[in-house]
Scaffold this active site. Structure first.
Site, PDB file in Angstrom:
ATOM      1  CE  LYS A   1      -4.309  -1.348   0.134  1.00 41.26           C
ATOM      2  NZ  LYS A   1      -5.116  -1.210  -1.026  1.00 41.26           N
TER       3      LYS A   1
ATOM      4  CG  ASP B   1      -3.702  -0.497  -4.341  1.00 40.53           C
ATOM      5  OD1 ASP B   1      -4.212   0.400  -5.052  1.00 40.53           O
ATOM      6  OD2 ASP B   1      -4.595  -1.237  -3.985  1.00 40.53           O
TER       7      ASP B   1
ATOM      8  CD  GLU C   1      -4.507  -2.520  -7.145  1.00 42.53           C
ATOM      9  OE1 GLU C   1      -3.788  -3.449  -7.357  1.00 42.53           O
ATOM     10  OE2 GLU C   1      -5.515  -2.554  -6.201  1.00 42.53           O
TER      11      GLU C   1
ATOM     12  CD  GLU D   1      -9.579  -0.965  -5.481  1.00 39.74           C
ATOM     13  OE1 GLU D   1      -8.557  -1.462  -5.619  1.00 39.74           O
ATOM     14  OE2 GLU D   1     -10.229  -0.943  -4.325  1.00 39.74           O
TER      15      GLU D   1
ATOM     16  CG  ASP E   1     -14.671  -7.038  -6.017  1.00 39.84           C
ATOM     17  OD1 ASP E   1     -15.553  -7.909  -6.076  1.00 39.84           O
ATOM     18  OD2 ASP E   1     -13.892  -6.820  -5.480  1.00 39.84           O
TER      19      ASP E   1
ATOM     20  CG  HIS F   1     -10.619  -5.278  -6.198  1.00 43.28           C
ATOM     21  ND1 HIS F   1     -11.759  -5.053  -5.245  1.00 43.28           N
ATOM     22  CD2 HIS F   1      -9.714  -4.416  -5.163  1.00 43.28           C
ATOM     23  CE1 HIS F   1     -11.473  -4.409  -3.877  1.00 43.28           C
ATOM     24  NE2 HIS F   1     -10.102  -4.163  -4.121  1.00 43.28           N
TER      25      HIS F   1
ATOM     26  CD  GLU G   1      -6.574  -7.439  -4.173  1.00 44.23           C
ATOM     27  OE1 GLU G   1      -7.348  -7.239  -5.262  1.00 44.23           O
ATOM     28  OE2 GLU G   1      -6.158  -6.406  -3.431  1.00 44.23           O
TER      29      GLU G   1
END
Ligand code: CA
Length: 385
Positions: free
Chosen positions: A171, A199, A225, A251, A274, A301, A334
């Site tokens: 992250k 991401d 991402e 996502e 997703d 996602h 994921e």
């Protein structure tokens, strides 16, 4: 066969320790589960994605007030017709966000019900599986209170490697210079072997994202991402092809209509719909067909609990490699490794990583069973529907 009823189960529970991503602090895990009951005695299960800051009651209200009247009394095998009715009749107040989330849960429950009725896993109903198992990547690396970075992230990376992961996603989105130093430090600590993604949860604008993209290129990052807002497709087109790092997003996009421009403008290298948000199996198979026509790979996602995890695995099984080859580029799963009190208990722990792989469930429907005691344990007090 007729759909008799749709029940919604709103689950929410506080976390012992909250965690932060680029958009804020997450203090609870929540979800909205749909239970679809038919006159043949077959029950199907579905789940709507609840982002970290999303109240689960919104999707439940949409199911109860807007979607239930459309599908009750109908044949679940008319699933495509039912999807188009749900989407078109909610268009004035839907199209993106919680309404497609709710439609996704109902659609997944319908497909689970069809699979159970036929005694086949959903991937068989969708045309078969390209794979029996999938490489998971560890998603996590949220910020925790009172710890120092990158030391805590390096420790987390080592835990994932020890558990058998060979890929993981950091992250970022906490500041340009901090992110650059953080990504380089984690790569230096774990060496060149593991696949590493980052991401930013759309924390940046094009200029800031471009600076990070260029600066982390030596750290051999597989994809970047959501560097910028999902509304800024022009910005994604500007960022794409600046470096060898793949650009990924999806996502926060919904339905084939939403994905149309992303695909046709080649705004990303990897598309991430997703299944619990973008429209369920009925719509995600169409998004996958769009992507395939543009030779664009999909890595979905996933942030749901066990039901959504099982649905994602069924969907991943059906994704054709882009392109098909002797050694094709395969999708990944994921696999969220952050705190979630009922992710696995809800499905009796049926999905696990073994030998660095996660098996696609091959039982009827989603291939998992739901533990009703877990539904009751985490049920919101006000959930009576
Ligand atoms: Ca993400």
């Amino acid at each position: 066969m007729k759909i008799l009823d749709l029940k919604t189960h709103v689950l929410s529970t506080p976390l012992d320790e909250g965690f932060a991503f680029a958009m804020g602090w997450v203090s609870r895990r929540s979800t909205m589960i749909v239970e679809l009951i038919t006159d043949d005695g077959v029950t199907g299960w579905g789940e709507a994605l609840c982002h970290g800051l999303q109240p689960p009651q919104i999707a439940a209200t949409i199911v109860q007030t807007a979607l239930k009247p459309i599908v009750v009394g109908q044949d679940p095998f008319d699933v495509d017709v039912l999807w188009e009715r749900m989407y078109n009749l909610t268009r004035p107040f839907g199209q993106k966000g919680a309404v497609p989330n709710a439609i996704s849960a109902v659609d997944i429950a319908i497909w689970d019900c069809m699979g159970r009725a036929l005694g086949k896993p959903i991937h068989k109903l969708l045309g078969g599986a390209y794979r029996t198992d999938v490489q998971p990547y560890a998603a996590g690396f949220y910020r925790r209170p009172g710890v120092s970075y990158p030391a805590d992230a390096i420790a987390e990376a080592r835990r994932h490697l020890a558990a058998g992961f060979t890929a993981m996603k950091l992250k970022i989105g906490f500041g340009v210079e901090e992110d650059i130093a953080y990504v380089r430090a984690v790569r230096d600590a774990i060496g060149p072997g593991p696949r590493l993604m980052v991401d930013a949860n759309h924390a940046y604008n094009v200029g800031a994202a471009r600076r990070i993209l260029k600066a982390i290129e030596p750290a051999q990052i597989h994809w970047f991402e959501e560097p910028i807002s999902p509304e800024d497709i022009d910005g994604y087109c500007e960022l794409k092809n600046l470096t060898d790092i793949y650009l990924a997003a999806g996502e926060n996009e919904f339905t084939k209509i939403g994905f149309r421009e992303w695909v046709s403008r080649r705004a990303v290298d990897i598309l991430q719909p997703d299944i619990c948000a973008a429209g369920g199996f009925t719509e995600c198979r169409k998004i996958a067909a769009l992507a395939q026509a543009w030779h664009l790979p999909i890595v979905p996602h996933v942030w749901a609990s066990g039901i959504g995890l099982a649905a994602s695995l069924q969907f991943i099984a059906t994704l054709a490699p882009a392109p098909l080859a002797l050694h094709p580029i395969e999708p990944m799963l994921e696999y969220d490794q952050s705190a979630h009190p009922f992710r696995h208990d809800l499905i009796h722990g049926a999905i696990t990583m073994q030998g660095g792989r996660v098996r696609i469930p091959d039982g009827p429907g989603l291939g998992i069973d739901v533990d009703r005691a877990v539904l009751d344990r985490y049920r919101c007090p006000a959930d009576t529907a």
